[in-house]
Design a protein around this motif. Structure first.
Motif, PDB file in Angstrom:
ATOM      1  N   MET A 164       0.904  -1.240   0.104  1.00 43.10           N
ATOM      2  CA  MET A 164      -0.180  -0.115   0.043  1.00 43.10           C
ATOM      3  C   MET A 164       0.728   1.345  -0.075  1.00 43.10           C
ATOM      4  O   MET A 164       1.946   1.239   0.520  1.00 43.10           O
ATOM      5  N   THR A 184       0.972   5.477   0.818  1.00 47.93           N
ATOM      6  CA  THR A 184       0.456   6.513   1.580  1.00 47.93           C
ATOM      7  C   THR A 184      -0.007   7.625   0.439  1.00 47.93           C
ATOM      8  O   THR A 184       0.425   7.626  -0.613  1.00 47.93           O
ATOM      9  N   PRO A 193      -9.459   6.261  -2.326  1.00 43.68           N
ATOM     10  CA  PRO A 193      -8.440   5.612  -1.594  1.00 43.68           C
ATOM     11  C   PRO A 193      -8.764   4.225  -1.418  1.00 43.68           C
ATOM     12  O   PRO A 193     -10.013   3.669  -1.339  1.00 43.68           O
ATOM     13  N   ASN A 205      -7.646   4.725   7.206  1.00 44.66           N
ATOM     14  CA  ASN A 205      -7.476   4.435   8.715  1.00 44.66           C
ATOM     15  C   ASN A 205      -8.429   5.000   9.601  1.00 44.66           C
ATOM     16  O   ASN A 205      -8.616   6.388   9.376  1.00 44.66           O
ATOM     17  N   TYR A 231      -5.669   8.521   7.897  1.00 44.75           N
ATOM     18  CA  TYR A 231      -4.981   8.574   6.926  1.00 44.75           C
ATOM     19  C   TYR A 231      -5.366   7.691   5.778  1.00 44.75           C
ATOM     20  O   TYR A 231      -6.144   6.582   5.836  1.00 44.75           O
ATOM     21  N   ARG A 232      -5.165   8.049   4.505  1.00 46.20           N
ATOM     22  CA  ARG A 232      -5.468   7.278   3.150  1.00 46.20           C
ATOM     23  C   ARG A 232      -4.351   6.752   2.542  1.00 46.20           C
ATOM     24  O   ARG A 232      -3.195   7.236   2.596  1.00 46.20           O
ATOM     25  N   TYR A 233      -4.836   5.667   1.934  1.00 45.64           N
ATOM     26  CA  TYR A 233      -3.791   4.633   1.395  1.00 45.64           C
ATOM     27  C   TYR A 233      -4.288   4.321   0.063  1.00 45.64           C
ATOM     28  O   TYR A 233      -5.591   4.195  -0.073  1.00 45.64           O
ATOM     29  N   TYR A 234      -3.419   4.113  -1.027  1.00 44.56           N
ATOM     30  CA  TYR A 234      -3.820   3.686  -2.317  1.00 44.56           C
ATOM     31  C   TYR A 234      -2.900   2.449  -2.497  1.00 44.56           C
ATOM     32  O   TYR A 234      -1.900   2.181  -2.139  1.00 44.56           O
ATOM     33  N   SER A 235      -3.592   1.846  -3.571  1.00 44.45           N
ATOM     34  CA  SER A 235      -2.998   0.435  -3.704  1.00 44.45           C
ATOM     35  C   SER A 235      -1.927   0.509  -4.867  1.00 44.45           C
ATOM     36  O   SER A 235      -2.171   1.595  -5.792  1.00 44.45           O
TER      37      SER A 235
END
Length: 277
Positions: free
Chosen positions: A1, A3, A29, A33, A38-42
């Motif tokens: 992943m 950020t 995203p 979380n 907090y955003r996460y991208y693949s």
């Protein structure tokens, strides 16, 4: 992943823009979380973001991009059609920009020679001529400015078909008469007409009489300069409008390779102003 910062850096898109894209549903995203937001991208989303950037570089709007992405199974077909249409649109804009640059070079050359960029008006010739009566096969309607190109094509196709069906003889090139001085919410009162030899059912008489005549060689965009010059000439010489201004298309715009080959005659019917005490 990845950020949001890492994703932003790789794709060269600001985090603010990524948050906006998420708000409008363009690219979300892959995970958020719940504790800190907090955003996460693949890794897989990198290709989608690069795809969005590619379409943006072609000047697609975000709404247009969303529609393409929604296509899913038909995305390749829809994308091909969208790209082909965009290419045609950009080619037209490139032609217009090239034309503007040529005009700019022309004006710069005039200024270097100490001439006004409006000195071209002095080269527009105005003649006073007598135009005899003619018979017109015509279609008259209200036309908006953005409709004119299509109405020109459709109306003259209909008129040519009528002339053929009635075995009539075309006397002179197609013409357009403008019966109103300005555009209204309903459009401009416009008459598409073809002069014919015979007087027949569906035709009408038109007697222009005394007219100011100017021959324009080149783009239709220069017609406004001709109108201005004719009005100036009429005012200076003591004439006023007596009938509908009309244009005669000596060359068919669909049959020329460039605008420089276009030839248009502009006629402004006039009469001497009455003397006032």
């Amino acid at each position: 992943m990845l950020t949001i910062g890492e994703f932003s850096n790789i794709c060269k898109v600001s985090t603010k823009t990524l948050r906006y894209y998420a708000e409008i549903g363009l690219i979300l995203p892959d995970a958020i979380n719940e504790e800190n937001g907090y955003r996460y991208y693949s890794i897989e989303q990198l290709e989608k973001m690069l795809f969005i950037n590619r379409l943006k570089s072609y000047h697609f709007s975000l709404e247009e991009i969303k529609e393409i992405l929604k296509s899913e199974e038909q995305i390749e077909e829809k994308l091909f059609l969208a790209l082909a249409h965009k290419k045609k649109d950009m080619e037209q804009k490139a032609k217009e920009l090239d034309k503007t640059l040529q005009q700019l070079d022309h004006d710069l050359a005039h200024l270097k020679q100490g001439k006004s960029i409006m000195s071209y008006l002095e080269e527009i010739e105005v003649q006073l001529v007598e135009v005899p009566k003619m018979y017109l096969m015509s279609i008259r309607k209200m036309v908006h400015e953005y409709e004119f190109a299509d109405e020109y094509k459709n109306s003259f196709c209909n008129l040519f078909q009528k002339i053929q069906n009635k075995n009539l003889t075309m006397y002179a090139p197609p013409m357009v008469l403008f019966h109103s001085a300005e555009f209204s919410p309903l459009g401009l009162d416009t008459e598409f007409a073809i002069p014919i030899v015979e007087y027949a059912k569906g035709t009408r008489d038109f007697t222009p009489g005394l007219c100011l005549k100017t021959v324009l060689k080149g783009s239709y965009s220069n017609l406004s300069s001709v109108y201005a010059k004719q009005r100036e000439w009429a005012e200076t010489k003591g004439y006023e409008s007596s009938n509908a201004l009309y244009e005669v298309y000596i060359t068919d715009p669909s049959q020329v390779e460039s605008e420089s080959e276009l030839i248009t005659e502009v006629y402004y019917p006039v009469r001497k102003k009455a003397k006032t005490n």
